[in-house]
Design an enzyme around this catalytic site. Structure first.
Site, PDB file in Angstrom:
ATOM      1  N   ASP A   1     -55.363   4.681  31.139  1.00 32.38           N
ATOM      2  CA  ASP A   1     -55.619   5.959  30.484  1.00 32.38           C
ATOM      3  C   ASP A   1     -57.111   6.212  30.284  1.00 32.38           C
ATOM      4  OD1 ASP A   1     -56.229   4.240  28.498  1.00 32.38           O
ATOM      5  OD2 ASP A   1     -54.609   4.799  27.162  1.00 32.38           O
TER       6      ASP A   1
ATOM      7  N   ASP B   1     -60.095   1.340  29.416  1.00 35.82           N
ATOM      8  CA  ASP B   1     -59.888   0.678  30.707  1.00 35.82           C
ATOM      9  C   ASP B   1     -61.042   0.880  31.665  1.00 35.82           C
ATOM     10  OD1 ASP B   1     -57.351   0.302  29.747  1.00 35.82           O
ATOM     11  OD2 ASP B   1     -56.584   2.081  30.745  1.00 35.82           O
TER      12      ASP B   1
ATOM     13  N   ASP C   1     -51.634  -0.604  33.202  1.00 38.99           N
ATOM     14  CA  ASP C   1     -51.760  -0.953  31.810  1.00 38.99           C
ATOM     15  C   ASP C   1     -50.482  -0.470  31.123  1.00 38.99           C
ATOM     16  OD1 ASP C   1     -52.940  -1.779  29.483  1.00 38.99           O
ATOM     17  OD2 ASP C   1     -53.816   0.184  29.082  1.00 38.99           O
TER      18      ASP C   1
END
Lengths: 624, 72
Positions: free
Chosen positions: A520, A524, A327
């Site tokens: 993180d 997610d 990400d």
């Protein structure tokens, strides 16, 4: 070494010394001939028997108990049978050696396991023992699990913070080294959050508890570490299964060997002897212990590096991992903004100076990054006698007498009919003008973490694929990707599209590919769960990250992934070595025994030797 | 109910595996884990008969490792 082990070791040494004396005497003057027949041989046997009973008493006792419970294939029992057999065919010395070396092997196992256990229990030091709760009659010490949300606890200097909470009074310095590896202690004051498991260094603080003990960071981490052994790897499962069949097979073949060849050749003592050799190597100790020990050491070594893995089954996957999906915000980048470039006609300083004047009171992250840049590179003081006016969606105007400064986007410039040089680069651009004249622009970007460069570099060096997922537009994404050397990116993704994008990647992967997702953990969680291995950036305090991910990087350093991969690969290599080596030697000894080439000495020596070598091999994972 | 116990004198890895297998055979036990390295045992079993189950667990374990001590 604990008390039991010390006693054990002493026993082994005493027995070894006595044995050495008796054996040498036996070799030089034939003990049989000291006394007339048959007393000579009884005397000799008696001497060996005393040493045998001294060193083997516990084993005999245990084997008797086990046999009463119906465990025929118990290693203690098999050792006793093997040694009694040796006595029966007058191989007294060998009987004692077998027992002695068996004890040496057992002792070493116990010592080695204790040693490696210690490395994990050291990590357990983060467990808080008590909490000081403010009661009506002053402070009371209670178990952290009894504290409720909203209670106020007092943490004295030097104490562990027992529960997650917010400081309500007191200013102190917090050491989070045990948790995150962060070497520099941090200052914390009222209104700031503190995390359980960290240590209060300097002064007394009062903390309002915001999570129960079971939900606190420290208990989440401890749970993870403790449960890690439940997720057994394939190799461990294989070994446990193997151990179940190995011993019966070897014992039965020993019996068959003795019966069949004994009947054929009528040379009973020779075949009994060969059969006893089988019994000596029938214990699967070496592999049974060394494989889990290797994984255990691997997990321990990772946790030493602030990498928590949820089980050895994941180590197998990490070792094979080759596709890394990242990400962007918060993982590749810091998630905060920084001035990266200034375009000006004559002075960069000037541009920054006037921009800072405009932005000094704004709370917008972009404004703050400009102010910060000015204060750190040029001057702490920003003139504050200007009259500031904000135009939402455009920018800011600052006035002092006749002087008019504008800082904002291209729309602000156009609105004020200012001729400016448009910048087409990734990031946010702030244009600055003074008294109607354009003086320059400032480019602000979400700063890439310094360790990301090294991480992507390491991936590329190993020919591993990296894929970036981002909500940014194509231009920004491709710039960041090429800057870092990322091979593939998916841009303009809405938050929920990240998971489907990941699913697409998983669907199109090769069969052997192992897809990792790195995030993180804040939004997610689905992606972390969906991937083969989910790496969560710990950001201590977000227990969601700890729960959803398979691996937690407590210090938020991407390079932990490379470390975890290296350690996992090394662990698996050592596991393989141990299995092949231990089984290889055992099979070799079995063959040699059947052929009558080897004797009991060598059989037991190789068995114990293999066990010790396999254990030592497992220790190679741990870096001193 | 899920509870964790510390163990003492659990000396062999193979025994730990044996115990785990035998504990799982006890009726009323949902999950069992004997952790050789941590020297712990985690048992998840029905609440109302947990005590009886634990007695059975102790019996089964002692069969494998007579010296074993389950600390409550």
């Amino acid at each position: 070494m604990n008390k039991k082990q010390k006693k054990w070791l002493r026993k082994i040494i005493i027995a070894a010394c006595f044995f050495a004396v008796v054996f040498t005497v036996d070799l030089t003057i034939k003990l049989d001939e000291v006394l007339p027949k048959p007393y000579g041989i009884i005397f000799r046997m008696g001497l060996y028997l005393i040493i045998y009973l001294y060193i083997g008493k516990d084993v005999i006792k245990r084997s008797l108990k086990n046999i009463m419970n119906g465990h025929v294939f118990d290693e203690n029992f098999l050792m006793v049978i093997a040694t009694i057999g040796a006595f029966a065919i007058s191989e007294f010395g060998e009987a004692v050696v077998v027992m002695l070396l068996f004890q040496v092997g057992e002792f070493f196992q116990s010592y080695a396991v204790g040693k490696s256990r210690q490395s994990i229990t050291n990590l357990m030091d983060i467990r808080p023992d008590y909490a000081n709760v403010m009661g009506i009659n002053g402070l009371i010490k209670v178990d952290p699990s009894e504290v409720a949300i909203g209670d106020v606890i007092v943490v004295k200097p030097g104490e562990k913070i027992p529960l997650d909470g917010i400081i309500i009074s007191g200013q102190t310095i917090i050491d989070a080294k045990a948790l995150t590896g962060e070497a520099i202690p941090q200052e914390k004051g009222p209104e700031q959050e503190v995390v359980s498991g960290t240590i209060n260094l300097t002064s007394l603080i009062e903390v309002k508890v915001i999570k129960t003990y079971n939900d606190s960071t420290v208990s989440k981490i401890l749970e993870l570490v403790e449960n890690a052994q439940t997720n057994k790897s394939k190799s461990e499962k294989f070994i446990t299964k193997f151990a179940r069949v190995y011993t019966p097979i070897v014992v039965i073949s020993a019996i068959l060997l003795i019966l069949i060849f004994g009947l054929i050749t009528k040379d009973w003592s020779e075949w009994v002897y060969r059969g006893l050799n089988f019994l000596v190597v029938s214990c699967p100790c070496a592999v049974v212990i060394s494989v889990p020990l290797a994984f255990f050491s691997g997990l321990g070594e990772c946790s030493k590096n602030q990498i928590l893995i949820k089980g050895s089954s994941y180590m197998e996957k990490i070792a094979k991992s080759n596709v890394f999906v990242l990400d962007k915000t918060g993982t590749i980048t810091k998630g905060n903004f920084k001035v990266t470039k200034i375009n000006s006609n004559y002075s960069d300083k000037n541009v920054l100076y006037y921009a800072a004047i405009c932005e000094q009171h704004s709370l917008h992250p972009i404004a703050q990054s400009i102010v910060e840049e000015y204060q750190t590179t040029i001057d702490k003081q920003i003139p504050n006698n200007y009259v500031i006016k904000e135009f939402p969606g455009f920018g800011i105007e600052a006035r002092l007498d006749d002087e008019v400064i504008l800082a904002g986007n291209n729309k602000l410039m156009k609105l004020n009919n200012i001729i400016f040089n448009e910048v087409n680069e990734a990031g946010t651009v702030v244009y600055v003008s003074r008294n109607g004249a354009f003086i320059g622009s400032i480019l602000i970007e979400d700063e890439i973490k310094s360790e990301t460069f090294k991480f992507i570099d390491e991936l590329n060096k190993r020919n591993l694929k990296s894929i970036m997922l981002t909500g940014d537009n194509n231009v920004v994404a491709s710039l960041v990707a090429s800057n870092l050397g990322i091979t593939e990116f998916h841009s303009s993704l809405l938050p929920h599209e990240k998971v489907s994008s990941l699913e697409e990647i998983i669907k199109n992967k090769n069969e052997d590919d192992v897809v990792c997702f790195i995030g993180d953990g804040i939004n997610d969680a689905p992606a972390l769960t969906r991937s083969d291995v989910g790496f969560g950036m710990g950001k201590i305090g977000t227990d969601a990250a700890i729960e959803a991910s398979d691996v937690v990087l407590m210090n938020d350093d991407l390079n932990g992934i490379i470390k975890a991969r290296n350690i996992s690969r090394k662990t698996l290599k050592i596991v393989k070595e141990n299995i092949v080596f231990a089984l290889g030697v055992k099979i070799l000894v079995l063959i040699l025994s059947a052929l009558g080439i080897t004797d009991l000495w060598i059989a037991v020596f190789s068995d114990v030797g293999v066990c010790i070598l396999a254990i030592l091999n497992s220790f190679r994972i741990v870096k001193k | 109910m899920k509870r964790k116990f510390n163990l003492e004198n659990l000396d062999c890895a193979n025994c730990a595996a044996k115990m785990e297998r035998n504990i799982l055979k006890i009726s009323g036990v949902d999950t069992a884990n004997v952790n050789f390295f941590m020297q712990t045992m985690t048992i998840e079993a029905e609440d109302n008969m947990f005590e009886e189950i634990m007695k059975e667990v102790e019996r089964v374990c002692k069969k494998v490792e007579p010296d074993l001590l389950i600390k409550r």
